[in-house]
Design a protein around this motif. Structure first.
Motif, PDB file in Angstrom:
ATOM      1  N   LYS A   1       0.943  -1.086   0.027  1.00  0.00           N
ATOM      2  CA  LYS A   1      -0.025  -0.748   0.063  1.00  0.00           C
ATOM      3  C   LYS A   1       1.125   0.716  -0.041  1.00  0.00           C
ATOM      4  O   LYS A   1       0.787   1.877  -0.917  1.00  0.00           O
ATOM      5  CB  LYS A   1      -0.942  -0.211   1.350  1.00  0.00           C
ATOM      6  N   SER A   2       1.921   1.188   1.128  1.00  0.00           N
ATOM      7  CA  SER A   2       2.782   2.555   0.851  1.00  0.00           C
ATOM      8  C   SER A   2       3.828   3.013  -0.578  1.00  0.00           C
ATOM      9  O   SER A   2       3.608   3.775  -0.570  1.00  0.00           O
ATOM     10  CB  SER A   2       3.366   2.264   2.434  1.00  0.00           C
TER      11      SER A   2
ATOM     12  N   GLY B   1       0.258   2.281  -2.781  1.00  0.00           N
ATOM     13  CA  GLY B   1      -1.176   3.146  -2.969  1.00  0.00           C
ATOM     14  C   GLY B   1      -1.515   4.582  -3.569  1.00  0.00           C
ATOM     15  O   GLY B   1      -2.836   5.330  -3.064  1.00  0.00           O
ATOM     16  N   HIS B   2      -1.055   5.162  -4.031  1.00  0.00           N
ATOM     17  CA  HIS B   2      -1.638   6.402  -4.217  1.00  0.00           C
ATOM     18  C   HIS B   2      -1.570   6.326  -6.003  1.00  0.00           C
ATOM     19  O   HIS B   2      -2.245   7.402  -6.683  1.00  0.00           O
ATOM     20  CB  HIS B   2       0.050   7.309  -5.318  1.00  0.00           C
TER      21      HIS B   2
ATOM     22  N   VAL C   1      -2.397   7.449  -0.793  1.00  0.00           N
ATOM     23  CA  VAL C   1      -2.043   5.935   0.505  1.00  0.00           C
ATOM     24  C   VAL C   1      -2.191   6.529   1.847  1.00  0.00           C
ATOM     25  O   VAL C   1      -2.115   5.890   2.491  1.00  0.00           O
ATOM     26  CB  VAL C   1       0.205   6.775  -0.331  1.00  0.00           C
TER      27      VAL C   1
ATOM     28  N   GLU D   1       7.405   4.678   0.789  1.00  0.00           N
ATOM     29  CA  GLU D   1       8.341   3.571   0.114  1.00  0.00           C
ATOM     30  C   GLU D   1       8.278   3.074   0.868  1.00  0.00           C
ATOM     31  O   GLU D   1       8.618   1.182   0.925  1.00  0.00           O
ATOM     32  CB  GLU D   1       8.421   4.372  -1.227  1.00  0.00           C
TER      33      GLU D   1
END
Ligand code: PLP
Length: 408
Positions: free
Chosen positions: A27-28, A31-32, A87, A270
Protein backbone atom coordinates in the motif's frame (compact mmCIF):
# COMPACT_ATOMS: atom_id res chain seq x y z
CA UNK A 1 -17.76 16.03 -14.80
CA UNK A 2 -14.25 14.70 -15.15
CA UNK A 3 -13.26 12.13 -12.66
CA UNK A 4 -9.54 12.18 -11.97
CA UNK A 5 -9.53 8.41 -12.24
CA UNK A 6 -10.61 8.78 -15.86
CA UNK A 7 -8.05 7.62 -18.42
CA UNK A 8 -8.78 10.80 -20.36
CA UNK A 9 -7.11 12.94 -17.76
CA UNK A 10 -3.35 12.87 -17.42
CA UNK A 11 -3.46 14.51 -14.02
CA UNK A 12 -4.54 11.54 -11.98
CA UNK A 13 -4.78 7.97 -13.18
CA UNK A 14 -5.15 4.62 -11.61
CA UNK A 15 -5.08 1.06 -12.78
CA UNK A 16 -7.47 -1.62 -11.66
CA UNK A 17 -4.51 -3.60 -10.39
CA UNK A 18 -3.74 -0.97 -7.73
CA UNK A 19 -7.18 -1.24 -6.16
CA UNK A 20 -6.58 -4.53 -4.39
CA UNK A 21 -3.60 -3.65 -2.24
CA UNK A 22 -3.29 -5.68 0.94
CA UNK A 23 0.11 -5.59 2.63
CA UNK A 24 1.33 -2.46 4.40
CA UNK A 25 4.41 -1.89 2.24
CA UNK A 26 2.50 -2.70 -0.96
CA UNK A 27 0.00 0.00 0.00
CA UNK A 28 2.73 2.44 0.90
CA UNK A 29 4.49 1.88 -2.45
CA UNK A 30 1.53 1.58 -4.84
CA UNK A 31 -1.32 3.18 -2.89
CA UNK A 32 -1.11 6.51 -4.73
CA UNK A 33 -2.82 4.73 -7.68
CA UNK A 34 -1.06 6.97 -10.17
CA UNK A 35 -0.50 5.60 -13.65
CA UNK A 36 -0.05 7.42 -16.92
CA UNK A 37 -0.62 4.87 -19.73
CA UNK A 38 0.73 7.18 -22.44
CA UNK A 39 4.14 7.31 -20.79
CA UNK A 40 3.94 4.04 -18.83
CA UNK A 41 4.66 6.22 -15.82
CA UNK A 42 3.99 4.73 -12.39
CA UNK A 43 5.92 7.24 -10.27
CA UNK A 44 3.99 10.30 -9.08
CA UNK A 45 5.35 13.47 -10.72
CA UNK A 46 5.63 16.84 -8.98
CA UNK A 47 2.83 18.96 -10.37
CA UNK A 48 4.56 22.26 -9.70
CA UNK A 49 1.75 24.48 -10.83
CA UNK A 50 -0.82 26.72 -9.24
CA UNK A 51 -3.52 26.69 -11.91
CA UNK A 52 -5.41 24.13 -13.98
CA UNK A 53 -7.79 24.71 -16.82
CA UNK A 54 -11.01 24.72 -14.90
CA UNK A 55 -13.37 23.46 -17.64
CA UNK A 56 -12.71 20.09 -19.21
CA UNK A 57 -12.54 20.27 -23.02
CA UNK A 58 -14.42 16.99 -23.51
CA UNK A 59 -17.29 17.37 -21.06
CA UNK A 60 -17.36 21.16 -20.82
CA UNK A 61 -17.83 20.80 -17.07
CA UNK A 62 -15.55 21.78 -14.16
CA UNK A 63 -12.68 19.37 -13.72
CA UNK A 64 -13.15 17.33 -10.55
CA UNK A 65 -11.20 14.90 -8.42
CA UNK A 66 -12.64 11.56 -7.40
CA UNK A 67 -13.55 13.14 -4.07
CA UNK A 68 -15.74 15.56 -6.08
CA UNK A 69 -13.67 18.65 -5.40
CA UNK A 70 -12.70 20.98 -8.24
CA UNK A 71 -9.20 20.93 -9.67
CA UNK A 72 -8.37 24.51 -10.60
CA UNK A 73 -6.07 26.07 -7.99
CA UNK A 74 -3.35 24.43 -5.90
CA UNK A 75 -4.43 25.98 -2.58
CA UNK A 76 -7.46 23.71 -2.98
CA UNK A 77 -6.24 20.60 -4.84
CA UNK A 78 -3.01 19.45 -6.41
CA UNK A 79 -2.61 15.97 -7.97
CA UNK A 80 0.74 15.28 -6.27
CA UNK A 81 -0.79 16.11 -2.89
CA UNK A 82 -3.91 14.13 -3.76
CA UNK A 83 -1.82 11.08 -4.68
CA UNK A 84 -0.15 11.25 -1.25
CA UNK A 85 -3.56 11.50 0.41
CA UNK A 86 -4.63 8.28 -1.28
CA UNK A 87 -1.66 6.46 0.25
CA UNK A 88 -2.30 7.96 3.68
CA UNK A 89 -5.95 6.90 3.65
CA UNK A 90 -4.97 3.34 2.76
CA UNK A 91 -2.28 3.05 5.43
CA UNK A 92 -4.76 3.94 8.16
CA UNK A 93 -7.72 2.13 6.59
CA UNK A 94 -9.77 5.31 6.36
CA UNK A 95 -12.10 6.63 3.67
CA UNK A 96 -10.08 9.74 2.91
CA UNK A 97 -7.13 11.86 4.08
CA UNK A 98 -5.77 15.39 3.72
CA UNK A 99 -2.18 16.62 3.69
CA UNK A 100 -1.18 19.88 5.35
CA UNK A 101 1.90 22.07 5.29
CA UNK A 102 2.88 20.92 8.80
CA UNK A 103 1.52 18.91 11.72
CA UNK A 104 0.40 22.10 13.47
CA UNK A 105 -1.50 23.20 10.34
CA UNK A 106 -3.41 19.91 10.56
CA UNK A 107 -4.10 20.47 14.26
CA UNK A 108 -5.12 24.12 13.85
CA UNK A 109 -7.45 23.20 10.98
CA UNK A 110 -9.14 20.57 13.17
CA UNK A 111 -9.42 22.98 16.12
CA UNK A 112 -10.85 25.84 14.08
CA UNK A 113 -13.34 23.67 12.23
CA UNK A 114 -14.55 21.85 15.34
CA UNK A 115 -14.45 24.25 18.27
CA UNK A 116 -16.59 27.29 18.96
CA UNK A 117 -17.17 29.67 21.83
CA UNK A 118 -18.19 27.59 24.85
CA UNK A 119 -16.54 24.39 23.57
CA UNK A 120 -14.29 22.37 25.86
CA UNK A 121 -11.23 20.58 24.55
CA UNK A 122 -9.61 17.85 26.61
CA UNK A 123 -5.91 17.31 25.89
CA UNK A 124 -3.51 14.83 27.34
CA UNK A 125 -1.22 16.43 29.92
CA UNK A 126 1.78 15.02 28.16
CA UNK A 127 0.75 16.01 24.63
CA UNK A 128 3.04 18.01 22.36
CA UNK A 129 3.44 21.43 24.03
CA UNK A 130 2.44 23.42 20.94
CA UNK A 131 -0.78 21.40 20.57
CA UNK A 132 -1.58 22.40 24.15
CA UNK A 133 -0.50 26.02 23.67
CA UNK A 134 -2.66 26.50 20.58
CA UNK A 135 -5.71 25.21 22.48
CA UNK A 136 -4.96 27.61 25.33
CA UNK A 137 -4.64 30.45 22.80
CA UNK A 138 -8.19 29.70 21.63
CA UNK A 139 -9.29 30.76 25.11
CA UNK A 140 -9.63 34.27 23.69
CA UNK A 141 -12.47 32.97 21.48
CA UNK A 142 -14.20 31.32 24.44
CA UNK A 143 -12.75 27.80 24.10
CA UNK A 144 -11.96 26.09 27.40
CA UNK A 145 -8.98 23.70 27.68
CA UNK A 146 -8.81 20.84 30.15
CA UNK A 147 -5.63 18.85 30.72
CA UNK A 148 -6.18 15.18 31.56
CA UNK A 149 -3.88 12.25 32.13
CA UNK A 150 -1.10 11.57 31.61
CA UNK A 151 -2.42 8.01 32.08
CA UNK A 152 -5.44 6.45 30.40
CA UNK A 153 -7.67 6.39 33.50
CA UNK A 154 -7.02 10.05 34.31
CA UNK A 155 -7.99 11.04 30.76
CA UNK A 156 -11.13 8.91 30.85
CA UNK A 157 -12.16 10.41 34.21
CA UNK A 158 -12.60 13.83 32.58
CA UNK A 159 -14.67 12.72 29.58
CA UNK A 160 -18.33 13.64 29.72
CA UNK A 161 -20.90 15.09 27.34
CA UNK A 162 -19.69 18.64 28.08
CA UNK A 163 -16.40 17.91 26.30
CA UNK A 164 -16.45 18.72 22.55
CA UNK A 165 -13.11 17.29 21.51
CA UNK A 166 -10.52 14.92 23.01
CA UNK A 167 -6.92 14.97 21.74
CA UNK A 168 -4.58 12.16 22.78
CA UNK A 169 -1.23 10.89 21.57
CA UNK A 170 -0.79 7.12 21.31
CA UNK A 171 2.71 7.37 22.81
CA UNK A 172 3.28 10.48 24.89
CA UNK A 173 6.20 12.80 24.53
CA UNK A 174 8.79 12.92 26.11
CA UNK A 175 8.24 10.21 28.75
CA UNK A 176 6.82 7.69 26.29
CA UNK A 177 3.75 6.53 28.17
CA UNK A 178 1.51 4.30 26.08
CA UNK A 179 -2.15 5.26 26.25
CA UNK A 180 -4.82 2.59 25.97
CA UNK A 181 -6.41 4.52 23.15
CA UNK A 182 -9.09 1.85 22.62
CA UNK A 183 -10.40 2.52 26.14
CA UNK A 184 -10.40 6.30 25.59
CA UNK A 185 -12.26 5.83 22.29
CA UNK A 186 -14.85 3.63 24.03
CA UNK A 187 -15.62 6.29 26.65
CA UNK A 188 -15.70 9.05 24.01
CA UNK A 189 -18.26 7.04 22.05
CA UNK A 190 -20.40 6.48 25.16
CA UNK A 191 -20.44 10.24 25.72
CA UNK A 192 -20.78 11.20 22.05
CA UNK A 193 -17.45 13.05 22.09
CA UNK A 194 -15.16 13.44 19.08
CA UNK A 195 -11.65 12.04 19.51
CA UNK A 196 -8.55 12.89 17.49
CA UNK A 197 -5.54 10.62 17.93
CA UNK A 198 -2.11 12.06 17.23
CA UNK A 199 -0.41 8.86 16.12
CA UNK A 200 2.91 10.46 15.13
CA UNK A 201 5.10 8.37 17.46
CA UNK A 202 3.30 5.06 16.84
CA UNK A 203 2.74 5.29 13.05
CA UNK A 204 0.01 3.19 11.36
CA UNK A 205 2.36 0.22 11.70
CA UNK A 206 1.75 -0.01 15.45
CA UNK A 207 -1.79 1.32 15.68
CA UNK A 208 -4.65 2.48 13.44
CA UNK A 209 -6.92 4.76 15.49
CA UNK A 210 -9.80 5.21 13.04
CA UNK A 211 -10.01 1.48 12.44
CA UNK A 212 -10.41 1.20 16.21
CA UNK A 213 -13.24 3.75 16.30
CA UNK A 214 -11.52 7.16 16.64
CA UNK A 215 -13.01 10.10 14.79
CA UNK A 216 -9.73 11.20 13.19
CA UNK A 217 -6.06 10.22 13.07
CA UNK A 218 -3.42 12.90 12.81
CA UNK A 219 0.29 12.84 11.91
CA UNK A 220 3.16 15.19 11.86
CA UNK A 221 4.43 13.85 8.52
CA UNK A 222 7.65 15.65 9.38
CA UNK A 223 8.54 12.60 11.47
CA UNK A 224 8.48 8.86 10.59
CA UNK A 225 6.14 9.03 7.61
CA UNK A 226 8.50 11.20 5.56
CA UNK A 227 11.42 9.84 7.53
CA UNK A 228 14.46 11.79 6.32
CA UNK A 229 14.45 15.03 8.33
CA UNK A 230 13.93 17.02 5.14
CA UNK A 231 10.17 17.63 4.98
CA UNK A 232 7.69 19.57 7.11
CA UNK A 233 4.16 18.22 6.76
CA UNK A 234 1.02 17.02 8.48
CA UNK A 235 -2.04 14.91 7.75
CA UNK A 236 -5.50 14.03 8.94
CA UNK A 237 -7.47 10.93 7.95
CA UNK A 238 -11.02 9.83 8.69
CA UNK A 239 -14.47 9.47 7.18
CA UNK A 240 -15.40 11.11 3.87
CA UNK A 241 -17.89 13.58 5.31
CA UNK A 242 -15.53 14.95 7.96
CA UNK A 243 -12.69 15.16 5.46
CA UNK A 244 -14.92 17.24 3.16
CA UNK A 245 -15.57 19.69 5.99
CA UNK A 246 -11.85 19.84 6.81
CA UNK A 247 -11.05 20.25 3.09
CA UNK A 248 -13.14 23.41 3.05
CA UNK A 249 -11.40 24.76 6.14
CA UNK A 250 -8.02 23.86 4.69
CA UNK A 251 -8.89 25.84 1.56
CA UNK A 252 -9.99 28.85 3.62
CA UNK A 253 -7.05 28.72 6.03
CA UNK A 254 -4.52 28.01 3.29
CA UNK A 255 -2.98 25.05 5.10
CA UNK A 256 -2.53 22.60 2.19
CA UNK A 257 0.85 20.91 1.62
CA UNK A 258 3.05 21.97 -1.30
CA UNK A 259 3.56 19.51 -4.21
CA UNK A 260 7.31 19.13 -3.71
CA UNK A 261 6.84 18.19 -0.05
CA UNK A 262 4.06 15.79 -1.05
CA UNK A 263 6.44 14.14 -3.52
CA UNK A 264 9.06 13.72 -0.79
CA UNK A 265 6.53 12.20 1.61
CA UNK A 266 5.31 9.78 -1.10
CA UNK A 267 8.94 8.74 -1.55
CA UNK A 268 9.53 8.45 2.18
CA UNK A 269 6.44 6.32 2.68
CA UNK A 270 7.77 3.72 0.26
CA UNK A 271 10.31 2.64 2.90
CA UNK A 272 8.28 3.40 6.03
CA UNK A 273 7.83 -0.19 7.12
CA UNK A 274 11.49 -1.24 6.79
CA UNK A 275 12.73 1.99 8.32
CA UNK A 276 10.35 1.94 11.28
CA UNK A 277 10.90 -1.71 12.16
CA UNK A 278 14.67 -1.21 12.15
CA UNK A 279 14.36 1.99 14.19
CA UNK A 280 12.23 0.15 16.79
CA UNK A 281 14.83 -2.64 16.97
CA UNK A 282 17.67 -0.15 17.34
CA UNK A 283 15.71 1.80 19.98
CA UNK A 284 15.20 -1.33 22.10
CA UNK A 285 18.89 -2.09 21.92
CA UNK A 286 19.81 1.47 22.90
CA UNK A 287 17.30 1.43 25.79
CA UNK A 288 18.84 -1.77 27.16
CA UNK A 289 22.32 -0.34 26.70
CA UNK A 290 21.40 2.87 28.56
CA UNK A 291 19.93 0.85 31.44
CA UNK A 292 23.35 -0.65 32.11
CA UNK A 293 25.19 2.67 32.04
CA UNK A 294 26.27 3.89 35.51
CA UNK A 295 25.82 7.56 34.48
CA UNK A 296 22.14 7.06 33.67
CA UNK A 297 19.53 7.62 36.38
CA UNK A 298 16.45 6.26 34.57
CA UNK A 299 15.41 4.98 31.13
CA UNK A 300 11.93 5.44 29.65
CA UNK A 301 11.02 3.04 26.84
CA UNK A 302 7.83 0.95 26.61
CA UNK A 303 9.76 -1.90 25.02
CA UNK A 304 11.62 -2.62 28.27
CA UNK A 305 9.92 -5.48 30.09
CA UNK A 306 9.93 -3.64 33.43
CA UNK A 307 8.48 -0.43 31.93
CA UNK A 308 5.08 0.44 33.42
CA UNK A 309 3.55 0.75 29.92
CA UNK A 310 4.93 -2.46 28.42
CA UNK A 311 1.74 -4.43 28.93
CA UNK A 312 -0.51 -1.67 27.52
CA UNK A 313 1.76 -1.54 24.47
CA UNK A 314 1.44 -5.29 24.02
CA UNK A 315 -2.33 -5.00 24.34
CA UNK A 316 -2.81 -2.02 22.00
CA UNK A 317 -0.10 -2.28 19.35
CA UNK A 318 -0.45 -4.50 16.31
CA UNK A 319 3.15 -5.75 16.59
CA UNK A 320 5.61 -6.35 19.39
CA UNK A 321 7.47 -3.16 18.51
CA UNK A 322 7.58 -0.11 20.76
CA UNK A 323 8.61 2.88 18.70
CA UNK A 324 11.92 4.48 17.83
CA UNK A 325 12.18 7.02 20.66
CA UNK A 326 13.94 6.43 23.98
CA UNK A 327 14.16 8.94 26.82
CA UNK A 328 16.55 8.90 29.77
CA UNK A 329 17.68 10.99 32.70
CA UNK A 330 21.38 11.50 33.26
CA UNK A 331 22.97 11.61 36.69
CA UNK A 332 24.40 15.04 37.55
CA UNK A 333 21.49 17.24 36.45
CA UNK A 334 21.46 19.93 33.81
CA UNK A 335 25.24 20.17 33.64
CA UNK A 336 25.60 16.50 32.67
CA UNK A 337 22.79 16.85 30.12
CA UNK A 338 24.49 19.84 28.49
CA UNK A 339 27.78 17.95 28.52
CA UNK A 340 26.11 15.05 26.69
CA UNK A 341 24.85 17.39 23.96
CA UNK A 342 28.30 18.93 23.67
CA UNK A 343 30.11 15.59 23.36
CA UNK A 344 27.92 13.61 20.97
CA UNK A 345 29.46 13.25 17.53
CA UNK A 346 27.38 10.90 15.35
CA UNK A 347 24.15 11.85 17.12
CA UNK A 348 22.93 15.39 16.48
CA UNK A 349 21.26 17.64 19.05
CA UNK A 350 18.02 18.92 17.56
CA UNK A 351 14.31 18.80 18.43
CA UNK A 352 12.75 16.52 15.80
CA UNK A 353 12.33 12.75 15.52
CA UNK A 354 11.55 9.92 13.13
CA UNK A 355 14.26 10.48 10.51
CA UNK A 356 17.18 8.28 9.48
CA UNK A 357 19.64 10.26 11.64
CA UNK A 358 19.71 9.68 15.38
CA UNK A 359 18.75 12.91 17.14
CA UNK A 360 19.08 13.94 20.76
CA UNK A 361 16.52 16.40 22.09
CA UNK A 362 16.37 18.44 25.27
CA UNK A 363 12.60 18.34 25.96
CA UNK A 364 12.43 21.26 28.39
CA UNK A 365 13.73 23.48 25.61
CA UNK A 366 11.80 21.87 22.73
CA UNK A 367 8.64 19.69 22.67
CA UNK A 368 7.72 20.59 26.27
CA UNK A 369 8.96 24.19 26.17
CA UNK A 370 5.51 25.71 25.76
CA UNK A 371 3.98 23.36 28.34
CA UNK A 372 2.94 25.20 31.52
CA UNK A 373 5.77 24.99 34.13
CA UNK A 374 3.47 23.39 36.73
CA UNK A 375 2.68 20.57 34.28
CA UNK A 376 6.38 19.99 33.55
CA UNK A 377 7.06 19.65 37.27
CA UNK A 378 4.08 17.39 37.83
CA UNK A 379 5.12 15.06 34.97
CA UNK A 380 8.81 14.94 35.86
CA UNK A 381 10.04 16.68 32.71
CA UNK A 382 13.26 17.77 34.34
CA UNK A 383 16.49 19.45 33.25
CA UNK A 384 18.41 16.15 33.17
CA UNK A 385 15.97 14.53 30.72
CA UNK A 386 17.20 13.69 27.21
CA UNK A 387 15.13 12.20 24.38
CA UNK A 388 16.73 10.14 21.63
CA UNK A 389 15.08 9.51 18.29
CA UNK A 390 17.00 6.44 17.22
CA UNK A 391 17.89 6.36 13.54
CA UNK A 392 19.34 3.87 11.12
CA UNK A 393 23.07 4.20 11.80
CA UNK A 394 25.05 1.11 12.80
CA UNK A 395 24.12 0.27 16.35
CA UNK A 396 27.72 -0.13 17.55
CA UNK A 397 28.56 3.40 16.35
CA UNK A 398 25.57 4.77 18.25
CA UNK A 399 26.49 2.91 21.44
CA UNK A 400 30.07 4.12 21.23
CA UNK A 401 28.91 7.71 20.74
CA UNK A 402 26.52 7.53 23.69
CA UNK A 403 29.08 5.84 25.92
CA UNK A 404 31.78 8.47 25.33
CA UNK A 405 29.32 11.37 25.70
CA UNK A 406 28.02 10.00 29.02
CA UNK A 407 31.53 9.26 30.32
CA UNK A 408 32.84 12.76 29.84
N1 PLP B 1 2.43 16.14 17.03
C1 PLP B 1 3.53 15.66 17.62
C2 PLP B 1 3.44 14.44 18.47
C3 PLP B 1 4.76 16.29 17.43
O1 PLP B 1 5.85 15.80 18.01
C4 PLP B 1 4.81 17.44 16.60
C5 PLP B 1 6.08 18.15 16.37
O2 PLP B 1 7.10 17.84 16.93
C6 PLP B 1 3.63 17.91 16.03
C7 PLP B 1 2.46 17.24 16.25
C8 PLP B 1 3.65 19.13 15.15
O3 PLP B 1 4.17 18.80 13.91
P1 PLP B 1 4.95 19.83 12.93
O4 PLP B 1 6.24 20.18 13.58
O5 PLP B 1 5.09 19.05 11.67
O6 PLP B 1 4.07 21.01 12.79
Amino acid sequence: MVNLTSKKNINDRETNSTKQLKGFSTKSIHGHEFYDPELGLFKVPIYQTVVWEQFDKITGLPRKTSRETELKYSREENPTVYALEKVLAKLDDTEDALAFNCGMAAISTIYLSTLESGSTILISKEAYGVTQQLALNLGKYGVKTLFGGPNTEEIIDLIDDKVSLVVVETITNPLLKVIDVNEVIKVCKENNVKIVVDNTFATPILYRPVKNGAWLVLYSLTKYLSGHNDVIGGSVAGDKETIKVLWDWRKNLGTIMNPFEAYLVIRGLETLEVRFIKQCENALEIAEFLKDNPNVEEVYYPGLKDNAYHSIANKVFEHQLYGGVVSFKVKGGKESAFNFFKKIKVIKSTPSLGGVETLATYPILSASKSMPQSLKEELGITDNLIRLSVGLEDIEDLKEDIEQALKS
